[in-house]
Design an enzyme around this catalytic site. Structure first.
Site, PDB file in Angstrom:
ATOM      1  N   LEU A  71      18.085  -5.432  24.011  1.00 21.82           N
ATOM      2  CA  LEU A  71      18.487  -6.819  23.832  1.00 21.82           C
ATOM      3  C   LEU A  71      19.375  -6.871  22.592  1.00 21.82           C
ATOM      4  CD1 LEU A  71      15.101  -8.744  24.354  1.00 21.82           C
ATOM      5  CD2 LEU A  71      16.980  -8.543  25.996  1.00 21.82           C
ATOM      6  N   ASP A  72      20.374  -7.753  22.617  1.00 24.34           N
ATOM      7  CA  ASP A  72      21.210  -7.935  21.429  1.00 24.34           C
ATOM      8  C   ASP A  72      20.329  -8.304  20.242  1.00 24.34           C
ATOM      9  OD1 ASP A  72      23.404  -7.487  23.041  1.00 24.34           O
ATOM     10  OD2 ASP A  72      23.949  -9.601  23.212  1.00 24.34           O
ATOM     11  N   ARG A  73      20.806  -8.013  19.045  1.00 24.58           N
ATOM     12  CA  ARG A  73      20.008  -8.240  17.835  1.00 24.58           C
ATOM     13  C   ARG A  73      19.512  -9.681  17.737  1.00 24.58           C
ATOM     14  NH1 ARG A  73      20.732  -9.776  12.453  1.00 24.58           N
ATOM     15  NH2 ARG A  73      22.898 -10.307  12.854  1.00 24.58           N
ATOM     16  N   ARG A 177      26.619 -13.670  27.613  1.00 26.52           N
ATOM     17  CA  ARG A 177      27.367 -14.382  26.581  1.00 26.52           C
ATOM     18  C   ARG A 177      28.834 -14.540  26.976  1.00 26.52           C
ATOM     19  NH1 ARG A 177      25.696 -10.917  21.365  1.00 26.52           N
ATOM     20  NH2 ARG A 177      27.121 -12.381  20.343  1.00 26.52           N
TER      21      ARG A 177
END
Length: 244
Positions: A71-73, A177
């Site tokens: 997962l993205d930060r 996104r």
């Protein structure tokens, strides 16, 4: 095959922290509720990544659990690891075969998409600028094009914002996104791809993207649905915007 990395020495506070993230555990898999701000892998600086924190679950002389995806930060929510090499191989193949169903929630602006539900089928390409990597929409004929498909459904819409349920069918970096930004509905808090940092007079504390559920085939047979409720910062903004 790469050798297993050397164990990382963790503080008692770090061990207690990561053990407190456990959503589900059995002999073969371990699911965690990753908070926003924690890198899955490859973070910079002195703070340990989730991948390094997984040493808290290693048995003496054994390897730590392995991340199955990232997962993205700044994305929060459920993330899956495998506790054994056979389980890691099984789950890796399931991901490649698109047998893992992922579900997310996102707050977008400036309102509900049109149509309010549908599929975004938009190829993406990687664009590196210095040390930063971005994904960009592109034509299918572009030499670096990667197929990318995302399903979305509007759960609630208010004045200037909407709450969407998202299901990526492919697993490209930053896919949700960039896809939402490409239809004019960037995710709130997503400064990289044009997301609003204030919505309806309310500051947005971070990227408003949360992984709510994973539905996965289990190495021992059957399937498991692993869920993580949205965190307090997201539920507070949802409520403030009248999207509950």
């Amino acid at each position: 095959m790469k050798p297993d990395p050397k164990p990382v020495l963790l503080s008692p506070e770090e061990i207690a922290f990561v053990r407190g993230l456990v959503l589900y555990e059995d002999a073969e898999i371990l699911a965690l509720d990753k908070p926003a701000g924690l890198s899955s892998q490859g973070g910079r600086g002195q703070v340990h990544t989730l991948d390094e924190l997984l040493w808290a679950f290693a048995k003496p002389g054994k390897a730590r659990p392995r991340l199955i995806h990232r997962l993205d930060r700044d994305t929060s929510g459920v993330i899956l690891t495998a506790k054994t090499k056979p389980a890691a191989g099984f789950l890796g193949k399931a991901l490649m075969a698109r047998k893992v169903a992922k579900q997310y929630l996102a707050i977008v602006t400036p309102g509900a998409p049109e149509p309010r539900s549908g599929i975004i089928d938009q190829p993406l390409r990687r664009d590196e600028q210095g040390r930063e990597a971005f994904m960009r929409p592109c034509d299918a004929g572009h030499p670096d094009a990667e197929q990318a498909r995302s399903r979305y459904r509007t759960r609630a819409a208010g004045d200037g914002a909407a709450l969407l349920e998202l299901s990526p069918e492919t697993g490209r970096m930053h896919q949700l996104r960039v896809h939402l930004a490409s239809i004019g509905r960037p995710i709130a808090g997503d400064a990289r791809y044009g997301g609003a940092l204030v919505v309806g007079g309310h500051p947005v504390p971070r990227l408003m993207l949360h992984a709510t559920a994973l539905d996965v085939p289990h190495p021992a047979g059957g399937r498991r649905r692993l869920e993580a409720p949205p965190p307090a910062d997201m539920t507070a903004l949802v409520s403030a915007l009248g999207l509950a």
